[in-house]
Design a protein around this motif. Structure first.
Motif, PDB file in Angstrom:
ATOM      1  N   ARG A 146      53.635  25.745  69.926  1.00  0.00           N
ATOM      2  CA  ARG A 146      54.037  27.015  69.487  1.00  0.00           C
ATOM      3  C   ARG A 146      55.386  27.472  69.231  1.00  0.00           C
ATOM      4  N   TRP A 151      55.806  37.358  65.870  1.00  0.00           N
ATOM      5  CA  TRP A 151      54.948  36.476  65.204  1.00  0.00           C
ATOM      6  C   TRP A 151      55.219  34.935  65.235  1.00  0.00           C
ATOM      7  N   THR A 152      54.304  34.084  66.180  1.00  0.00           N
ATOM      8  CA  THR A 152      54.532  32.720  66.463  1.00  0.00           C
ATOM      9  C   THR A 152      53.373  31.761  65.698  1.00  0.00           C
ATOM     10  N   ARG A 153      53.519  30.657  65.365  1.00  0.00           N
ATOM     11  CA  ARG A 153      52.421  29.770  64.781  1.00  0.00           C
ATOM     12  C   ARG A 153      52.225  28.445  65.630  1.00  0.00           C
ATOM     13  N   TYR A 190      46.098  30.345  63.073  1.00  0.00           N
ATOM     14  CA  TYR A 190      47.284  29.760  64.111  1.00  0.00           C
ATOM     15  C   TYR A 190      48.550  30.645  64.290  1.00  0.00           C
ATOM     16  N   TRP A 191      48.418  31.849  63.526  1.00  0.00           N
ATOM     17  CA  TRP A 191      49.496  32.938  63.923  1.00  0.00           C
ATOM     18  C   TRP A 191      49.011  33.672  65.139  1.00  0.00           C
ATOM     19  N   ASN A 203      56.518  32.385  54.281  1.00  0.00           N
ATOM     20  CA  ASN A 203      55.937  33.062  55.310  1.00  0.00           C
ATOM     21  C   ASN A 203      56.674  34.543  55.560  1.00  0.00           C
ATOM     22  N   VAL A 258      57.471  31.764  63.941  1.00  0.00           N
ATOM     23  CA  VAL A 258      57.074  31.806  62.298  1.00  0.00           C
ATOM     24  C   VAL A 258      58.471  31.667  61.701  1.00  0.00           C
ATOM     25  N   HIS A 289      47.932  27.487  55.962  1.00  0.00           N
ATOM     26  CA  HIS A 289      46.435  27.970  56.884  1.00  0.00           C
ATOM     27  C   HIS A 289      45.957  29.267  56.459  1.00  0.00           C
TER      28      HIS A 289
END
Length: 422
Positions: A277, A269-271, A260-261, A224, A280, A288
């Motif tokens: 949630r 940034w989150t996933r 999904y980000w 990531n 990242v 994904h």
């Protein structure tokens, strides 16, 4: 995913049957009837449909055809839960599976119990061919265990509440992995394909020779953190690294990050995952992503995607049960990349895109009968992925395993390992 196969080993016995069937229901146990009914997109099926379809397989190809006097649980189910088998007659439209508010989830679970009891009662008297089909059906169900998880993840991601399927503790911080090291692969004439020992789907064979030029594979998947560098450098905003179809897809769909980000002002940034949630994790493998994204990243990084021959040649001799794979009803989540002297995480964590089209091997012949329909007729327009993921049931994977999806699809746990010529 493929579901037709040839079998040359003793079929899985009653104990394995019970364990695999129980895991499927455990994976679905957190779901309400509504959760299990809704279909979020055409590519994804409702959990209720997965539970019923794998049961239809056992009822249709074993109980109906090999157990005299067996009576179907419900005559309507042959129409509702057939997937792609033209030889089995008409079926409910795939895109309309989410409209099946009836039968209820409870009725589907009763259907599973009915078929399980009938098959176990008949097991000792089944002919060898029927026992082979039981083995095939169990490998088929393991594929649907992964599909059930990825389909429900996509569904939950559409919900503004962003519900978690399972409550799990936050992941412990992980150290950033070592920079990518390049591991030289075998060159010259190599053999790939399933060798006939143990179970395999028909598309994995026959064994055949291929020629490899000097090349190297990255020792681990792309993370990531590395993907964030690609994004910061304009990876989704500049056409120069993209295939033409890929750039058209980015523009048409407004793609700016892996599926999904989401960027949040107060969290970066989150996933979204089965555990809800979270920020990242820069140390974890990126997942994904589509083939288009994987190919663009490889171009940006001055590398390329591996071929499936390169991948399989490198994976031979490695433990296919290693890596983060599905062991029980727990949150599928790729783990942080690990250090290794050689190739790491070839199995589990993320399916790895290859640059190879999903086409038949030399000498390929589809299995006979209805179960032979699935693989051969889909060998067009799709690309091969290798290695399994954190949602693949442990014990299901092998070096010769060929998964395949269209280049724009990314709701599975799909990632990338780089390759380059040397």
């Amino acid at each position: 995913m493929p579901i037709s196969g040839r079998i040359s080993s003793p079929p899985l016995r009653q104990q394995s049957y019970g364990a695999i069937r129980a895991l499927t229901q455990a994976l679905a146990s957190p779901l309400s009837d509504a959760d299990a009914t809704v279909q979020a997109m055409d590519d994804a099926s409702p959990a209720k449909w997965h539970l019923a379809h794998v049961t239809w397989f056992f009822e249709t190809f074993i109980l109906r055809d090999h157990v005299p006097g067996y009576r179907p649980f419900d005559e309507n189910f042959a129409y509702l839960f057939n997937s792609y088998y033209e030889a089995e007659g008409p079926r409910h439209m795939r895109a309309h599976r989410g409209m099946l508010t009836r039968p209820s989830l409870r009725e589907i679970l009763n259907y599973r119990a009915h078929v399980d009891a009938a098959l176990m009662d008949a097991f000792d008297g089944l002919p060898e061919h029927a026992r082979d089909l039981v083995t095939l059906g169990l490998h088929h169900e393991q594929q649907h265990q992964e599909l059930l998880l990825t389909d429900i993840l996509y569904l939950f991601a559409q919900n503004p509440m962003q519900p978690a399927m399972w409550a799990t503790p936050s992941a412990m911080p992980a150290p950033m992995p070592d920079p990518i090291r390049w591991i030289a692969g075998e060159a010259g004439v190599v053999e790939i394909g399933h060798d006939g020992k143990g179970f395999a789907f028909d598309c994995e064979g026959p064994v055949h020779q291929a020629i490899l030029r000097p090349h190297a594979l990255a020792h681990r998947p792309v993370t990531n953190g590395e993907w964030l560098e690609f994004m910061a450098d304009g990876g989704y905003r500049e056409a120069r690294h993209w295939l033409s179809d890929g750039w058209a897809w980015v523009q048409a769909e407004g793609v700016e990050a892996p599926l999904y980000w989401r960027h949040q002002d107060n969290a970066g940034w989150t996933r979204f995952g089965h555990d809800g949630r979270h920020p990242v994790n820069p140390a974890a493998p990126v997942t994904h992503i589509s083939l288009f994204e994987a190919d663009a990243y490889a171009s940006w990084a001055g590398a390329r995607l591996p071929t499936e021959v390169e991948w399989e040649s490198a994976a031979k001799g490695l433990d296919p049960d290693s890596g983060t794979q599905l062991d029980r009803a727990a949150t599928p989540r790729p783990r942080a990349c690990e250090s290794a002297d050689g190739l790491a995480q070839m199995f589990g964590d993320v399916w790895e895109w290859t640059g190879s089209a999903y086409r038949p091997y030399p000498g390929f012949r589809a299995a006979e009968g209805a179960v032979g329909e699935y693989n051969g007729k889909f060998m067009s327009g799709q690309f091969v992925l290798r290695g399994g993921s954190c949602a693949t049931p442990r014990g299901h994977m092998r070096a010769s395993y060929r998964n395949f999806f269209y280049p724009h699809q990314r709701w599975q746990f799909t990632g990338v390992r780089l390759a380059r010529d040397i």
